[in-house]
Design a protein around this motif. Structure first.
Motif, PDB file in Angstrom:
ATOM      1  N   TYR A  87       0.834  -1.201   0.000  1.00  0.00           N
ATOM      2  CA  TYR A  87       0.000   0.000   0.000  1.00  0.00           C
ATOM      3  C   TYR A  87       0.875   1.260   0.000  1.00  0.00           C
ATOM      4  O   TYR A  87       0.593   2.223  -0.722  1.00  0.00           O
ATOM      5  CB  TYR A  87      -0.936  -0.002   1.217  1.00  0.00           C
ATOM      6  N   TYR A 140       2.221   1.828  -3.409  1.00  0.00           N
ATOM      7  CA  TYR A 140       1.178   2.365  -4.281  1.00  0.00           C
ATOM      8  C   TYR A 140       0.963   3.854  -4.018  1.00  0.00           C
ATOM      9  O   TYR A 140       0.867   4.649  -4.956  1.00  0.00           O
ATOM     10  CB  TYR A 140      -0.125   1.581  -4.066  1.00  0.00           C
ATOM     11  N   GLN A 141       0.896   4.232  -2.758  1.00  0.00           N
ATOM     12  CA  GLN A 141       0.678   5.639  -2.409  1.00  0.00           C
ATOM     13  C   GLN A 141       1.845   6.519  -2.848  1.00  0.00           C
ATOM     14  O   GLN A 141       1.639   7.652  -3.284  1.00  0.00           O
ATOM     15  CB  GLN A 141       0.419   5.796  -0.910  1.00  0.00           C
ATOM     16  N   LYS A 157       3.733   5.938  -5.442  1.00  0.00           N
ATOM     17  CA  LYS A 157       3.591   6.058  -6.899  1.00  0.00           C
ATOM     18  C   LYS A 157       2.521   7.086  -7.244  1.00  0.00           C
ATOM     19  O   LYS A 157       2.725   7.965  -8.084  1.00  0.00           O
ATOM     20  CB  LYS A 157       3.236   4.702  -7.507  1.00  0.00           C
ATOM     21  N   GLU A 158       1.378   7.006  -6.566  1.00  0.00           N
ATOM     22  CA  GLU A 158       0.277   7.937  -6.812  1.00  0.00           C
ATOM     23  C   GLU A 158       0.685   9.376  -6.461  1.00  0.00           C
ATOM     24  O   GLU A 158       0.345  10.314  -7.175  1.00  0.00           O
ATOM     25  CB  GLU A 158      -0.956   7.522  -6.001  1.00  0.00           C
ATOM     26  N   ALA A 159       1.393   9.531  -5.358  1.00  0.00           N
ATOM     27  CA  ALA A 159       1.857  10.865  -4.953  1.00  0.00           C
ATOM     28  C   ALA A 159       2.767  11.453  -6.019  1.00  0.00           C
ATOM     29  O   ALA A 159       2.682  12.644  -6.324  1.00  0.00           O
ATOM     30  CB  ALA A 159       2.579  10.785  -3.613  1.00  0.00           C
ATOM     31  N   ASN A 160       3.625  10.607  -6.575  1.00  0.00           N
ATOM     32  CA  ASN A 160       4.565  11.067  -7.588  1.00  0.00           C
ATOM     33  C   ASN A 160       3.824  11.479  -8.867  1.00  0.00           C
ATOM     34  O   ASN A 160       4.079  12.539  -9.419  1.00  0.00           O
ATOM     35  CB  ASN A 160       5.580   9.969  -7.898  1.00  0.00           C
ATOM     36  N   ILE A 161       2.885  10.665  -9.292  1.00  0.00           N
ATOM     37  CA  ILE A 161       2.151  10.940 -10.531  1.00  0.00           C
ATOM     38  C   ILE A 161       1.261  12.173 -10.383  1.00  0.00           C
ATOM     39  O   ILE A 161       1.206  13.025 -11.270  1.00  0.00           O
ATOM     40  CB  ILE A 161       1.299   9.714 -10.936  1.00  0.00           C
ATOM     41  N   LYS A 162       0.577  12.262  -9.248  1.00  0.00           N
ATOM     42  CA  LYS A 162      -0.435  13.314  -9.055  1.00  0.00           C
ATOM     43  C   LYS A 162       0.083  14.532  -8.296  1.00  0.00           C
ATOM     44  O   LYS A 162      -0.679  15.460  -8.043  1.00  0.00           O
ATOM     45  CB  LYS A 162      -1.640  12.724  -8.325  1.00  0.00           C
ATOM     46  N   ASP A 213       0.762  14.810  -5.161  1.00  0.00           N
ATOM     47  CA  ASP A 213      -0.144  14.868  -4.013  1.00  0.00           C
ATOM     48  C   ASP A 213       0.650  14.687  -2.714  1.00  0.00           C
ATOM     49  O   ASP A 213       0.997  13.568  -2.330  1.00  0.00           O
ATOM     50  CB  ASP A 213      -1.212  13.780  -4.153  1.00  0.00           C
ATOM     51  N   LYS A 235      -0.591  12.263   0.144  1.00  0.00           N
ATOM     52  CA  LYS A 235      -0.247  10.842   0.049  1.00  0.00           C
ATOM     53  C   LYS A 235       1.152  10.593   0.626  1.00  0.00           C
ATOM     54  O   LYS A 235       1.383   9.576   1.277  1.00  0.00           O
ATOM     55  CB  LYS A 235      -0.348  10.355  -1.390  1.00  0.00           C
TER      56      LYS A 235
END
Length: 133
Positions: free
Chosen positions: A84, A87-88, A90-95, A97, A100
């Motif tokens: 998890y 995943y967070q 990766k999402e923080a990097n892409i968005k 954010d 995250k």
């Protein structure tokens, strides 16, 4: 320059002489450092540095995942949390954010604090056993 070289030597010696538990603690501390720096980089809109620091944190989480012993029950509970966190990140990097990153930072702090307590408890037990001999 000589101070920098001496510090590098000290760091190398610290890693080379650390126990497995101390190395894990170093990994958690390093992960926290990279996440905090990524948050700063994100706030400064330095996206290249943010990306590098998130990748460093991801590499540390990956290393922690690899070192889990699948035969130990707690490892089966920790692995999904590490996944998890990956995943967070990766999402923080892409968005871009930061929330995250903050969430993952809290997880890493909790793992680090728990691990630190385990090391302290083990040392106390070892000291008590050594005193009885």
């Amino acid at each position: 320059m000589a101070v920098n070289k001496a510090y590098q030597t000290y760091q190398n010696n610290a890693v080379n002489t650390a126990s497995g538990g101390e190395l894990t603690l170093m990994l958690y501390n390093g992960c926290m450092k990279f996440i905090k720096q990524a948050i700063k980089d994100m706030n400064d809109k330095n996206y290249e540095a943010k990306n590098k620091n998130i990748q460093k944190a991801q590499n540390i989480i990956q290393e922690l995942m690899i070192t889990l012993d699948p035969k130990v029950e707690i490892s089966k509970q920790i692995l999904p949390l590490y996944e998890y966190m990956q995943y967070q990140l990766k999402e923080a990097n892409i968005k871009n954010d930061a929330s995250k990153l903050e969430e993952v930072l809290e997880f890493v702090k909790d793992f680090r604090d728990t691990w630190k307590q385990v090391i302290i408890k083990n040392r106390q037990q070892q000291f008590a056993q050594g005193a009885q001999v």
